[in-house]
Scaffold this active site. Structure first.
Site, PDB file in Angstrom:
ATOM      1  N   ASP A 102      53.670 -61.427   9.697  1.00 58.72           N
ATOM      2  CA  ASP A 102      54.058 -62.803   9.425  1.00 58.72           C
ATOM      3  C   ASP A 102      55.580 -62.861   9.551  1.00 58.72           C
ATOM      4  O   ASP A 102      56.272 -61.851   9.386  1.00 58.72           O
ATOM      5  CB  ASP A 102      53.608 -63.221   8.018  1.00 58.72           C
ATOM      6  CG  ASP A 102      53.674 -64.744   7.850  1.00 58.72           C
ATOM      7  OD1 ASP A 102      53.376 -65.223   6.763  1.00 58.72           O
ATOM      8  OD2 ASP A 102      54.040 -65.443   8.818  1.00 58.72           O
ATOM      9  N   GLY A 104      57.961 -64.307   7.873  1.00 62.86           N
ATOM     10  CA  GLY A 104      58.863 -64.295   6.724  1.00 62.86           C
ATOM     11  C   GLY A 104      59.147 -65.677   6.179  1.00 62.86           C
ATOM     12  O   GLY A 104      59.643 -65.814   5.061  1.00 62.86           O
ATOM     13  N   GLY A 105      58.834 -66.721   6.925  1.00 58.48           N
ATOM     14  CA  GLY A 105      59.091 -68.077   6.456  1.00 58.48           C
ATOM     15  C   GLY A 105      58.438 -68.322   5.114  1.00 58.48           C
ATOM     16  O   GLY A 105      59.088 -68.641   4.127  1.00 58.48           O
ATOM     17  N   PHE A 106      57.138 -68.125   5.041  1.00 57.32           N
ATOM     18  CA  PHE A 106      56.379 -68.407   3.821  1.00 57.32           C
ATOM     19  C   PHE A 106      56.960 -67.677   2.620  1.00 57.32           C
ATOM     20  O   PHE A 106      57.160 -68.233   1.558  1.00 57.32           O
ATOM     21  CB  PHE A 106      54.926 -67.988   4.029  1.00 57.32           C
ATOM     22  CG  PHE A 106      54.045 -68.255   2.844  1.00 57.32           C
ATOM     23  CD1 PHE A 106      53.662 -67.228   2.002  1.00 57.32           C
ATOM     24  CD2 PHE A 106      53.604 -69.541   2.564  1.00 57.32           C
ATOM     25  CE1 PHE A 106      52.845 -67.462   0.911  1.00 57.32           C
ATOM     26  CE2 PHE A 106      52.779 -69.790   1.482  1.00 57.32           C
ATOM     27  CZ  PHE A 106      52.402 -68.754   0.651  1.00 57.32           C
ATOM     28  N   ASP A 156      58.675 -70.339  10.769  1.00 55.67           N
ATOM     29  CA  ASP A 156      58.273 -71.707  10.438  1.00 55.67           C
ATOM     30  C   ASP A 156      58.632 -72.014   8.983  1.00 55.67           C
ATOM     31  O   ASP A 156      58.973 -71.122   8.201  1.00 55.67           O
ATOM     32  CB  ASP A 156      56.761 -71.848  10.613  1.00 55.67           C
ATOM     33  CG  ASP A 156      55.994 -70.979   9.612  1.00 55.67           C
ATOM     34  OD1 ASP A 156      56.465 -69.872   9.324  1.00 55.67           O
ATOM     35  OD2 ASP A 156      54.962 -71.441   9.103  1.00 55.67           O
ATOM     36  N   GLN A 198      51.987 -77.030  11.532  1.00 55.77           N
ATOM     37  CA  GLN A 198      52.272 -77.540  10.205  1.00 55.77           C
ATOM     38  C   GLN A 198      51.805 -78.997  10.120  1.00 55.77           C
ATOM     39  O   GLN A 198      50.783 -79.335  10.716  1.00 55.77           O
ATOM     40  CB  GLN A 198      53.765 -77.391   9.885  1.00 55.77           C
ATOM     41  CG  GLN A 198      54.228 -75.940   9.722  1.00 55.77           C
ATOM     42  CD  GLN A 198      53.631 -75.234   8.506  1.00 55.77           C
ATOM     43  OE1 GLN A 198      53.106 -75.879   7.596  1.00 55.77           O
ATOM     44  NE2 GLN A 198      53.680 -73.905   8.514  1.00 55.77           N
ATOM     45  N   GLY A 225      50.666 -74.032   6.266  1.00 54.50           N
ATOM     46  CA  GLY A 225      50.808 -75.162   5.353  1.00 54.50           C
ATOM     47  C   GLY A 225      49.546 -75.517   4.612  1.00 54.50           C
ATOM     48  O   GLY A 225      49.437 -76.595   4.029  1.00 54.50           O
ATOM     49  N   CYS A 315      29.705 -49.938   0.650  1.00 48.98           N
ATOM     50  CA  CYS A 315      31.063 -49.384   0.515  1.00 48.98           C
ATOM     51  C   CYS A 315      31.049 -48.100  -0.305  1.00 48.98           C
ATOM     52  O   CYS A 315      30.109 -47.812  -1.050  1.00 48.98           O
ATOM     53  CB  CYS A 315      32.014 -50.404  -0.124  1.00 48.98           C
ATOM     54  SG  CYS A 315      32.046 -50.421  -1.914  1.00 48.98           S
ATOM     55  N   HIS A 344      35.988 -51.884  -2.537  1.00 46.65           N
ATOM     56  CA  HIS A 344      34.808 -52.769  -2.533  1.00 46.65           C
ATOM     57  C   HIS A 344      35.166 -54.172  -2.020  1.00 46.65           C
ATOM     58  O   HIS A 344      34.468 -54.730  -1.160  1.00 46.65           O
ATOM     59  CB  HIS A 344      34.184 -52.870  -3.929  1.00 46.65           C
ATOM     60  CG  HIS A 344      33.167 -53.968  -3.990  1.00 46.65           C
ATOM     61  ND1 HIS A 344      31.885 -53.844  -3.493  1.00 46.65           N
ATOM     62  CD2 HIS A 344      33.281 -55.251  -4.402  1.00 46.65           C
ATOM     63  CE1 HIS A 344      31.238 -54.981  -3.611  1.00 46.65           C
ATOM     64  NE2 HIS A 344      32.064 -55.859  -4.163  1.00 46.65           N
TER      65      HIS A 344
END
Ligand SMILES: Nc1nc2c(CCNCC3CCCC3)c3[nH]c(NCCc4ccccc4)nc3cc2c(=O)[nH]1
Ligand SMILES: [Zn+2]
Length: 378
Positions: A102, A104-106, A156, A198, A225, A315, A344
């Site tokens: 990602d 880094g904006g968020f 973003d 967005q 968003g 699992c 799990h």
């Protein structure tokens, strides 16, 4: 066949999707430099170059295909140049599957204290040492090229919820300009750059954002968003407005989602890829995910329950250990307890998306969705 054979620098191509029934659900295959992967897919989150409490070998064993990491965190520590010197993120964390980072904006908006957003980018204070930092499309793309993920995200702004129409409009237009700057800064071939749609919770802004980004021609599209505190029906309404505007033969990635009920609804609208910290985060406070809802294995009720978390689960935790044992470990603050609940929960979501893919391929997705929702309580 690879639908994007003719495109330059794009490798996250998207084979002809298999459409299903009256829904927009589709089963596809995503081509990347680290392999071809099946969608719909859940992507485990490894914020700081590790999926907390599990090893790459265990991730491979449970069927993980693409994992996430985060530019914001790795930029601050240990630094993305250092990771580049180490041979890139795959080598650094010994993961030979797909990696998506990602931009880094968020995190800047959700983690960093006090911050200032301008046309140029976002100024913020590091949550590690309080130092003043700055991220722009150019810096975020350079950092992601250093990390060497297979799929990277445009820089973003994730619009907070709720937001005034005027602010959502200005921010969305800026995110589109930032997407263009991200594209220009992206010079690493063999790496796919996805744009992020967005538009806040406004249908018209969502449509403008999608149309503008589609005309800039990206190999894939994130839907941002959302899952920011809005009611689920609002999230589904935004999906209904946005997904049909995105090219059928390109992957759609719903960012930060989520729980099985949201996944099955989003797949119905045509989403292919998901990520969420939820399964690993709740595992660390002793909550297991099951097809009937959540099971707080730490509760006293399970002290003498010698059955596994889920008898039908394949699992490592459910095949070998009881609820009583895992509860004992969690109460005793034993690290192995967190490892078992994490294994799990990740297996549960990875297996759930595999089951959705199977249902789509066998043209029975809508009944799969009905049955699942009838049994699952939020
Ligand atoms: N660039 C960008 N990223 C977004 C993200 C981060 C996705 N995970 C990144 C990983 C990379 C490493 C860290 C995470 C989002 N996550 C959420 N919701 C998560 C909500 C949630 C929070 C906590 C628990 C459960 C759900 N909405 C998101 C919107 C955006 C967005 O517009 N732009
Ligand atoms: Zn299990």
């Amino acid at each position: 066949t690879c639908a994007f054979a003719g495109q330059k620098k794009v490798l996250a191509a998207y084979e002809e999707a298999v459409k299903c029934g009256y829904s927009g659900a589709r089963a596809g295959r995503l081509h990347t430099p680290h392999g071809v992967f099946d969608t719909p897919m859940f992507m485990p989150v490894g914020t700081q170059a590790t999926v907390k409490a599990v090893s790459p070998r265990e991730l491979k064993e449970m069927g993980a295909q693409i994992i996430l990491s985060n530019t914001y965190h790795l930029y601050l520590r240990p630094g993305t140049e250092l990771v580049a010197e180490a041979g890139g993120l795959h080598r650094f964390m010994d993961w030979d599957g797909g990696i998506l980072t990602d931009s880094g904006g968020f995190q800047v908006f959700s983690l960093g204290p006090l911050r200032k957003i301008t046309e140029e980018g976002a100024a913020f204070r590091s949550h590690i040492d309080g130092s003043t930092q700055f991220l722009s499309p150019e810096i975020a793309i350079k950092a992601q090229m250093n990390l060497g993920a297979d799929i990277i995200m445009a820089f973003d702004e994730c619009i907070p919820y709720p937001a005034e129409y005027q602010y959502a409009k200005l921010s969305t237009e800026r995110t589109t300009r930032w997407a263009e700057r991200s594209q220009k800064a992206h010079t690493r071939s063999g790496q796919a750059l996805f744009a992020i749609v967005q538009g806040g919770m406004y249908q018209d802004l969502r449509r403008v954002s999608a149309n503008d980004l589609v005309s800039l021609d990206f190999p894939g599209y994130g839907i941002g968003g959302l899952s920011v505190g809005e009611p689920k029906p609002v999230m589904y309404e935004m999906l209904e407005q946005t997904v049909p505007l995105l090219p059928e033969n390109k992957p759609r990635y719903l960012m930060g989602v989520g729980t099985p009920d949201c996944l099955v609804e989003a797949v119905r609208y045509g989403i292919d890829m998901f990520d969420c910290v939820f399964p690993t985060r709740v595992a660390r406070n002793g909550t297991a995910m099951t097809k009937s809802g959540r099971l707080v294995v730490k509760n006293a009720a399970y002290a003498k329950d010698f059955l596994p978390i889920d008898e039908n689960c394949g699992c490592y935790a459910c095949q070998n250990f009881s609820r009583a044992y895992i509860r004992h470990l969690l109460k005793a603050d034993e690290i192995f307890g967190l490892r078992l609940t994490t294994i799990h929960n990740l297996y549960f979501l990875l297996d759930f998306t595999k089951k959705m893919r199977q249902a789509i391929l066998e043209d029975r997705f809508l009944s799969f969705r009905e049955e699942f929702l009838a049994q699952y309580c939020k």
